[in-house]
Design a protein around this motif. Structure first.
Motif, PDB file in Angstrom:
ATOM      1  N   LEU A 179       0.829  -1.206   0.000  1.00 19.93           N
ATOM      2  CA  LEU A 179       0.000   0.000   0.000  1.00 19.93           C
ATOM      3  C   LEU A 179       0.860   1.251   0.000  1.00 19.93           C
ATOM      4  O   LEU A 179       0.637   2.176  -0.802  1.00 19.93           O
ATOM      5  CB  LEU A 179      -0.921   0.008   1.218  1.00 19.93           C
ATOM      6  CG  LEU A 179      -1.684   1.309   1.457  1.00 19.93           C
ATOM      7  CD1 LEU A 179      -2.700   1.545   0.351  1.00 19.93           C
ATOM      8  CD2 LEU A 179      -2.373   1.313   2.815  1.00 19.93           C
ATOM      9  N   PHE A 180       1.856   1.302   0.877  1.00 20.22           N
ATOM     10  CA  PHE A 180       2.677   2.503   0.992  1.00 20.22           C
ATOM     11  C   PHE A 180       3.495   2.736  -0.278  1.00 20.22           C
ATOM     12  O   PHE A 180       3.706   3.883  -0.686  1.00 20.22           O
ATOM     13  CB  PHE A 180       3.597   2.402   2.213  1.00 20.22           C
ATOM     14  CG  PHE A 180       4.197   3.702   2.626  1.00 20.22           C
ATOM     15  CD1 PHE A 180       3.397   4.777   2.989  1.00 20.22           C
ATOM     16  CD2 PHE A 180       5.575   3.876   2.635  1.00 20.22           C
ATOM     17  CE1 PHE A 180       3.948   5.999   3.356  1.00 20.22           C
ATOM     18  CE2 PHE A 180       6.140   5.089   3.003  1.00 20.22           C
ATOM     19  CZ  PHE A 180       5.322   6.149   3.364  1.00 20.22           C
ATOM     20  N   THR A 181       3.911   1.662  -0.922  1.00 23.33           N
ATOM     21  CA  THR A 181       4.607   1.796  -2.204  1.00 23.33           C
ATOM     22  C   THR A 181       3.689   2.431  -3.244  1.00 23.33           C
ATOM     23  O   THR A 181       4.101   3.317  -4.011  1.00 23.33           O
ATOM     24  CB  THR A 181       5.092   0.424  -2.691  1.00 23.33           C
ATOM     25  OG1 THR A 181       6.037  -0.097  -1.758  1.00 23.33           O
ATOM     26  CG2 THR A 181       5.751   0.530  -4.064  1.00 23.33           C
ATOM     27  N   SER A 182       2.422   1.985  -3.257  1.00 26.59           N
ATOM     28  CA  SER A 182       1.448   2.554  -4.206  1.00 26.59           C
ATOM     29  C   SER A 182       1.203   4.032  -3.929  1.00 26.59           C
ATOM     30  O   SER A 182       1.125   4.844  -4.862  1.00 26.59           O
ATOM     31  CB  SER A 182       0.128   1.787  -4.129  1.00 26.59           C
ATOM     32  OG  SER A 182       0.285   0.461  -4.560  1.00 26.59           O
ATOM     33  N   VAL A 183       1.095   4.388  -2.644  1.00 20.39           N
ATOM     34  CA  VAL A 183       0.883   5.792  -2.281  1.00 20.39           C
ATOM     35  C   VAL A 183       2.055   6.645  -2.752  1.00 20.39           C
ATOM     36  O   VAL A 183       1.872   7.714  -3.352  1.00 20.39           O
ATOM     37  CB  VAL A 183       0.690   5.928  -0.757  1.00 20.39           C
ATOM     38  CG1 VAL A 183       0.740   7.400  -0.343  1.00 20.39           C
ATOM     39  CG2 VAL A 183      -0.636   5.315  -0.327  1.00 20.39           C
ATOM     40  N   ASN A 184       3.282   6.172  -2.503  1.00 18.85           N
ATOM     41  CA  ASN A 184       4.465   6.940  -2.905  1.00 18.85           C
ATOM     42  C   ASN A 184       4.568   7.074  -4.417  1.00 18.85           C
ATOM     43  O   ASN A 184       5.045   8.097  -4.931  1.00 18.85           O
ATOM     44  CB  ASN A 184       5.732   6.270  -2.362  1.00 18.85           C
ATOM     45  CG  ASN A 184       5.925   6.509  -0.882  1.00 18.85           C
ATOM     46  OD1 ASN A 184       5.629   7.585  -0.387  1.00 18.85           O
ATOM     47  ND2 ASN A 184       6.407   5.503  -0.170  1.00 18.85           N
ATOM     48  N   ARG A 185       4.126   6.045  -5.125  1.00 24.34           N
ATOM     49  CA  ARG A 185       4.206   6.073  -6.579  1.00 24.34           C
ATOM     50  C   ARG A 185       3.163   7.000  -7.185  1.00 24.34           C
ATOM     51  O   ARG A 185       3.428   7.695  -8.171  1.00 24.34           O
ATOM     52  CB  ARG A 185       4.033   4.649  -7.125  1.00 24.34           C
ATOM     53  CG  ARG A 185       4.148   4.561  -8.644  1.00 24.34           C
ATOM     54  CD  ARG A 185       4.080   3.124  -9.140  1.00 24.34           C
ATOM     55  NE  ARG A 185       2.813   2.485  -8.786  1.00 24.34           N
ATOM     56  CZ  ARG A 185       2.706   1.474  -7.943  1.00 24.34           C
ATOM     57  NH1 ARG A 185       3.776   0.987  -7.328  1.00 24.34           N
ATOM     58  NH2 ARG A 185       1.519   0.935  -7.687  1.00 24.34           N
ATOM     59  N   GLU A 186       1.986   7.040  -6.587  1.00 23.42           N
ATOM     60  CA  GLU A 186       0.863   7.742  -7.207  1.00 23.42           C
ATOM     61  C   GLU A 186       0.620   9.149  -6.661  1.00 23.42           C
ATOM     62  O   GLU A 186      -0.067   9.941  -7.296  1.00 23.42           O
ATOM     63  CB  GLU A 186      -0.415   6.908  -7.027  1.00 23.42           C
ATOM     64  CG  GLU A 186      -0.348   5.546  -7.698  1.00 23.42           C
ATOM     65  CD  GLU A 186      -1.525   4.660  -7.342  1.00 23.42           C
ATOM     66  OE1 GLU A 186      -2.569   5.206  -6.917  1.00 23.42           O
ATOM     67  OE2 GLU A 186      -1.405   3.429  -7.473  1.00 23.42           O
ATOM     68  N   HIS A 187       1.150   9.467  -5.468  1.00 23.40           N
ATOM     69  CA  HIS A 187       0.831  10.743  -4.838  1.00 23.40           C
ATOM     70  C   HIS A 187       2.085  11.399  -4.266  1.00 23.40           C
ATOM     71  O   HIS A 187       3.011  10.710  -3.816  1.00 23.40           O
ATOM     72  CB  HIS A 187      -0.203  10.549  -3.726  1.00 23.40           C
ATOM     73  CG  HIS A 187      -1.507  10.008  -4.223  1.00 23.40           C
ATOM     74  ND1 HIS A 187      -2.452  10.797  -4.847  1.00 23.40           N
ATOM     75  CD2 HIS A 187      -2.008   8.741  -4.229  1.00 23.40           C
ATOM     76  CE1 HIS A 187      -3.480  10.049  -5.199  1.00 23.40           C
ATOM     77  NE2 HIS A 187      -3.243   8.801  -4.838  1.00 23.40           N
ATOM     78  N   SER A 188       2.072  12.731  -4.279  1.00 19.85           N
ATOM     79  CA  SER A 188       3.203  13.464  -3.707  1.00 19.85           C
ATOM     80  C   SER A 188       2.852  13.865  -2.276  1.00 19.85           C
ATOM     81  O   SER A 188       2.521  13.031  -1.457  1.00 19.85           O
ATOM     82  CB  SER A 188       3.536  14.674  -4.576  1.00 19.85           C
ATOM     83  OG  SER A 188       2.448  15.596  -4.619  1.00 19.85           O
TER      84      SER A 188
END
Length: 392
Positions: A252-261
């Motif tokens: 989840l945290f990887t997805s957040v970092n990839r998709e959002h600043s």
């Protein structure tokens, strides 16, 4: 404003996008309309509008600075539901609309309150009118006080005077926040509600600073409590580091970092239908890597109404320069008026410059306007008594 610098142009462009989207969003806040549909519509408009400007520079980040929220009646803030926790607007609902956009990290946000009605020509003269006027005039007062040499303490006092004049209260957990590039809540941030146990910071506004002023008023006691609605909006805390134990949390945290600043985002846009990603939210929150924005409501039950107006303002050396424009008030008749000779009346008489906003290009692919559903049976008769969205 202080010259046509790149930052100035981007602030004003973001403000123009917010104004345009807020105006279109207010037009669809009618009985029978789904709150989830309104939020999705507004966010899509923000993204499309921001992508239509500075198109030659693909490196510029732009879009939603804070997901659109549509908080109804006594809900104070942060309501941006998915289908499972949706609400359909009813005749007479007090609807708070908040929109935020950024261009290359330069943020503008604004909020406006409307009354959902199929009879817009009808005057509203009950406690809804008092809450709306209190919030509107509080915002106009706050905007005029963002000038060099003025103090935060004086502003908080003035907002309290506006609230008491309409027999309302300033809602807790609402703030005036200094903003900067990619920063939504800077070092000069203070609560708009006076708290005898918390000292108002001894800050004085200075030229060159930009602020958002969030003026939210309640006919109840204004004390915020967390509702049973699940948080939908989250933000990554870039100052926190933690080794996550669960594989789902790391994914989840990887997805957040990839998709959002650095800007807040809708969690459902990250997890989608993935139950495994959804399972990782709890650990990320416990580890303080992700911060949820709780949906809060006035603690006082019954026919309690909350209204909100918000503006983005530059403190210029000549005085306040309003970036976001105010939309027209709904047709309301409050029980009281502000005397011109009063302290608040004199503040309202002060000058406040409106920044010139650029004309935005027309969208090549228009965003489809949501369609109202059939309002719940008896909605018109239950209008005021539904001050609810009550989950107590």
């Amino acid at each position: 404003m202080n010259g046509d610098t790149t930052g100035s142009i981007k602030y004003r462009t973001a403000a123009a996008a917010v104004e345009q989207v807020l105006k279109q969003t207010a037009a669809v806040a009618v009985p029978g309309m789904s709150v989830a549909a309104i939020c999705s519509y507004a966010d899509s408009l923000v993204e499309a509008t921001c992508k239509s400007v500075f198109r030659k520079d693909d490196s510029i980040e732009r879009g939603v600075a804070f997901p659109t929220t549509v908080s109804v009646n006594r809900v104070i803030q942060n309501y941006s539901p998915g289908p499972e926790e949706d609400y359909v607007l009813r005749e007479g609902d007090v609807v708070k609309l908040e929109v935020g956009a950024h261009i290359d990290g330069y943020i503008s946000s604004a909020a406006h309150t409307v009354v959902a009605t199929n009879a817009p020509g009808t005057s509203i003269a009950d406690r809804r009118a008092d809450a709306i006027c209190a919030a509107h005039y509080a915002c106009e007062v706050a905007v005029r006080m963002i000038r060099p040499g003025q103090s935060a303490h004086h502003m908080v006092k003035a907002l309290g005077l506006v609230a008491s004049g309409f027999k309302c209260t300033v809602a807790a957990e609402t703030f005036t926040s200094q903003i900067d590039r990619f920063v939504m809540s800077g070092r000069n941030t203070f609560a708009n509600r006076f708290n005898p146990n918390v000292q108002v910071p001894s800050l004085v506004f200075e030229a060159g600073e930009v602020y958002t002023v969030d003026c939210t008023m309640s006919t109840g006691n204004g004390i915020a409590r967390e509702s049973t609605y699940s948080p939908a909006i989250y933000q990554r805390d870039v100052n926190q580091q933690h080794s996550l134990k669960l594989r789902t949390s790391r994914a989840l945290f990887t997805s957040v970092n990839r998709e959002h600043s650095v800007f807040p985002f809708l969690m459902r846009g990250v997890v989608g239908s993935s139950q495994s990603l959804k399972a990782g939210v709890s650990e990320c929150v416990r580890s303080q890597l992700l911060v949820p924005f709780a949906v809060t409501m006035d603690k006082e039950p019954g026919d309690t109404f909350v209204a909100q107006f918000k503006a983005t303002v530059l403190c210029h050396h000549t005085g306040p320069v309003r970036l976001t424009r105010a939309l027209p008030l709904p047709n309301v008749l409050p029980a009281t008026a502000i005397p011109a000779e009063s302290e608040i009346g004199q503040i309202l008489a002060l000058d406040c410059e409106q920044a010139a906003l650029p004309e935005l290009p027309r969208l090549k692919l228009p965003i489809q306007t949501p369609i109202p559903t059939q309002p719940p049976a008896g909605a018109a008769a239950a209008a005021v008594s539904s001050a609810s969205m009550d989950t107590s």
